[in-house]
Design a protein around this motif. Structure first.
Motif, PDB file in Angstrom:
ATOM      1  N   LEU A   1      16.299  23.100 -42.360  1.00  0.00           N
ATOM      2  CA  LEU A   1      15.816  24.235 -43.153  1.00  0.00           C
ATOM      3  C   LEU A   1      16.913  25.286 -43.337  1.00  0.00           C
ATOM      4  O   LEU A   1      17.036  25.882 -44.413  1.00  0.00           O
ATOM      5  CB  LEU A   1      14.585  24.845 -42.489  1.00  0.00           C
ATOM      6  CG  LEU A   1      13.317  23.981 -42.532  1.00  0.00           C
ATOM      7  CD1 LEU A   1      12.215  24.591 -41.677  1.00  0.00           C
ATOM      8  CD2 LEU A   1      12.832  23.808 -43.969  1.00  0.00           C
ATOM      9  N   ILE A   2      17.702  25.526 -42.284  1.00  0.00           N
ATOM     10  CA  ILE A   2      18.827  26.459 -42.409  1.00  0.00           C
ATOM     11  C   ILE A   2      19.825  25.942 -43.431  1.00  0.00           C
ATOM     12  O   ILE A   2      20.352  26.700 -44.255  1.00  0.00           O
ATOM     13  CB  ILE A   2      19.510  26.676 -41.047  1.00  0.00           C
ATOM     14  CG1 ILE A   2      18.614  27.493 -40.120  1.00  0.00           C
ATOM     15  CG2 ILE A   2      20.855  27.395 -41.215  1.00  0.00           C
ATOM     16  CD1 ILE A   2      19.188  27.696 -38.722  1.00  0.00           C
ATOM     17  N   PHE A   3      20.096  24.637 -43.394  1.00  0.00           N
ATOM     18  CA  PHE A   3      21.007  24.024 -44.367  1.00  0.00           C
ATOM     19  C   PHE A   3      20.479  24.219 -45.784  1.00  0.00           C
ATOM     20  O   PHE A   3      21.246  24.506 -46.714  1.00  0.00           O
ATOM     21  CB  PHE A   3      21.179  22.533 -44.061  1.00  0.00           C
ATOM     22  CG  PHE A   3      22.071  21.806 -45.032  1.00  0.00           C
ATOM     23  CD1 PHE A   3      23.444  21.991 -44.999  1.00  0.00           C
ATOM     24  CD2 PHE A   3      21.527  20.953 -45.988  1.00  0.00           C
ATOM     25  CE1 PHE A   3      24.277  21.330 -45.897  1.00  0.00           C
ATOM     26  CE2 PHE A   3      22.347  20.292 -46.888  1.00  0.00           C
ATOM     27  CZ  PHE A   3      23.723  20.479 -46.848  1.00  0.00           C
ATOM     28  N   THR A   4      19.162  24.100 -45.947  1.00  0.00           N
ATOM     29  CA  THR A   4      18.533  24.318 -47.263  1.00  0.00           C
ATOM     30  C   THR A   4      18.786  25.740 -47.754  1.00  0.00           C
ATOM     31  O   THR A   4      19.137  25.955 -48.929  1.00  0.00           O
ATOM     32  CB  THR A   4      17.022  24.058 -47.180  1.00  0.00           C
ATOM     33  OG1 THR A   4      16.789  22.710 -46.760  1.00  0.00           O
ATOM     34  CG2 THR A   4      16.350  24.289 -48.529  1.00  0.00           C
ATOM     35  N   ILE A   5      18.604  26.712 -46.860  1.00  0.00           N
ATOM     36  CA  ILE A   5      18.829  28.120 -47.222  1.00  0.00           C
ATOM     37  C   ILE A   5      20.290  28.351 -47.615  1.00  0.00           C
ATOM     38  O   ILE A   5      20.583  29.040 -48.602  1.00  0.00           O
ATOM     39  CB  ILE A   5      18.439  29.050 -46.053  1.00  0.00           C
ATOM     40  CG1 ILE A   5      16.951  28.890 -45.724  1.00  0.00           C
ATOM     41  CG2 ILE A   5      18.736  30.507 -46.399  1.00  0.00           C
ATOM     42  CD1 ILE A   5      16.525  29.602 -44.464  1.00  0.00           C
ATOM     43  N   ILE A   6      21.210  27.761 -46.848  1.00  0.00           N
ATOM     44  CA  ILE A   6      22.640  27.929 -47.130  1.00  0.00           C
ATOM     45  C   ILE A   6      22.997  27.349 -48.498  1.00  0.00           C
ATOM     46  O   ILE A   6      23.719  27.974 -49.287  1.00  0.00           O
ATOM     47  CB  ILE A   6      23.496  27.262 -46.028  1.00  0.00           C
ATOM     48  CG1 ILE A   6      23.359  28.039 -44.713  1.00  0.00           C
ATOM     49  CG2 ILE A   6      24.964  27.193 -46.440  1.00  0.00           C
ATOM     50  CD1 ILE A   6      24.046  27.377 -43.534  1.00  0.00           C
TER      51      ILE A   6
END
Length: 446
Positions: free
Chosen positions: A180-185
């Motif tokens: 999910l963090i990768f998605t935000i980035i």
């Protein structure tokens, strides 16, 4: 063999492990390979970083960028430095004393103080959960046109999703958070590229500007950024989940654990800095540059992104990042709630019961606001949730700094003189600024 649980300086010598179902469940390689050990300790920092990029931070970052351009980047940078120091103290407390912050408070303070701290912490977690609900509801409306009232009900379903990953193992939870963090980035990398920000003003913005203090409005937003950055439940959470690692419970083993856990925490919070800075940069390069200096609402920001950037993907990526942010925060909020209840009260509930209680407490005000006030009401509720978090923050930081600076509790791992000074200065600054924010909100002219 592991040493007997550290009990020096604490009343209770037979403390149960924090999050006992996953305590010491993630293996750490015994060989000296740096990268393998670092990978083994990677994960808790990502769960902590989530709290620094939740929907509650978005409004202040958007408002700061639209009103003052890149000037408040320095405030995000300083706030992130504060977070790195405080999370280091939290993980050190958990590793050295083998207690999470809630357990430490229960072992140190009298029952009536512990009860008060528990109540304040539960309110803060419910407020944080409220921010997650609002963020997810707004994202569902933006992406799929789901009415806000129905969106509130849909957010209850994530209880089942969380339970599934909890039973699969702690590494699964960390993997979901990382994805999910990768998605935000990815989403905000697209937004930054599309907004074409100016590099020199960005670099200047990282350097503190005296105008931030001289201008009352920029100072007010700066306090909001700082107050929304350090999440109180993260301090309880980090001191617990770091104990999921199966490192030797010896002096050398704890030194190794502190070293790699601090690297994990610092790198993860650097990602959080990038995301928060990206929100402000996109706001500055898009809204401030176009003369829209009063954008402070998430829905308004979404509406303006597509026409200003000339791409329909801009709004989609913005909403997708918001949804990922809300769901990520949900995962960590669940764990924090469990840690706080078990730590302060020594009461264990099944995870689904604990999660449902917290979510229902947050759903009621979210539902009322969505029905009565609509989008504007949810934005106001988001601001109120951040104020509640600010109130509770001091009650988490002061015990943490006090415990880690106490030789009787920390032994050879006690904070050094420089770290003691830095941590108390940070504490005093945060406490004073949060008190000012609370006073100005309820008694000021705003």
């Amino acid at each position: 063999m592991q040493n007997k649980k550290s009990s020096i300086g604490w009343r209770n010598e037979n403390q149960h492990p924090s999050l006992s179902e996953v305590f010491s469940s993630v293996s750490v390689p015994k060989q000296k390979g740096i990268w393998k050990k670092l990978f083994a300790f990677t994960g808790p920092g990502l769960l902590i970083a989530v709290g620094y990029m939740d929907p509650g931070n978005w409004a202040t970052d958007i408002a700061g960028g639209s009103k003052f351009g890149y000037m408040l980047l320095s405030v995000i940078f300083i706030s992130n430095f504060f977070a790195i120091i405080l999370q280091h103290l939290a993980l050190k407390l958990g590793i050295v004393c083998e207690r999470d912050l809630a357990q430490a408070c229960r072992d140190h303070y009298p029952p009536y103080i512990n009860f008060m701290l528990w109540i304040l912490c539960e309110i803060a977690i419910a407020a944080c959960d409220l921010a997650e609900i609002i963020g997810s509801v707004l994202a569902l409306k933006l992406l799929f046109g789901v009415p806000m009232t129905w969106g509130v009900f849909i957010t209850v379903i994530d209880v089942l999703i969380i339970l599934f990953f909890q039973y699969k193992g702690f590494r699964y939870i960390e993997s979901v958070v990382a994805a999910l963090i990768f998605t935000i980035i990815v989403c905000f990398s697209f937004e930054i590229i599309s907004s074409k920000p100016e590099i020199i003003p960005i670099l200047k913005g990282i350097v503190p500007n005296p105008e931030i203090i001289r201008n009352s409005h920029s100072f007010y937003i700066s306090i909001g950024i700082l107050g929304a950055t350090v999440m109180p439940h993260n301090l309880y959470l980090h001191s617990s989940i770091i104990q999921t690692r199966n490192y030797p419970r010896t002096i050398e083993g704890k030194k190794m654990a502190i070293k790699y856990a601090t690297i994990d925490s610092t790198l993860s919070l650097s990602l959080a800095f990038f995301i928060n800075a990206a929100i402000l940069i996109v706001s500055a390069a898009t809204f401030h540059k176009a003369g829209h200096t009063e954008v402070a609402d998430i829905m308004d920001a979404h509406k303006l992104l597509t026409p200003l950037l000339g791409s329909s993907l801009a709004g989609i990526f913005f909403a997708l990042a918001l949804l990922a942010s809300g769901q990520n925060s949900t995962l960590t909020g669940t764990l924090a709630g469990q840690i706080v209840m078990e730590g302060f009260l020594n009461i264990k509930l099944k995870p689904w019961i604990r999660r449902l209680i917290t979510r229902l407490i947050a759903i009621v005000p979210a539902m009322i606001a969505s029905i009565v006030y609509g989008e504007k009401g949810t934005t106001e509720l988001l601001i109120i949730s951040q104020i509640i978090l600010s109130i509770q923050l001091s009650f988490a930081i002061v015990p943490l700094v006090n415990f880690t600076g106490n030789y009787e509790k920390m032994g050879p791992f006690v904070n050094g003189t420089i770290l003691k000074i830095i941590s108390w200065v940070i504490t005093i600054i945060i406490v004073l600024l949060n008190l000012f924010l609370i006073y100005d909100t309820f008694l000021g002219r705003r």
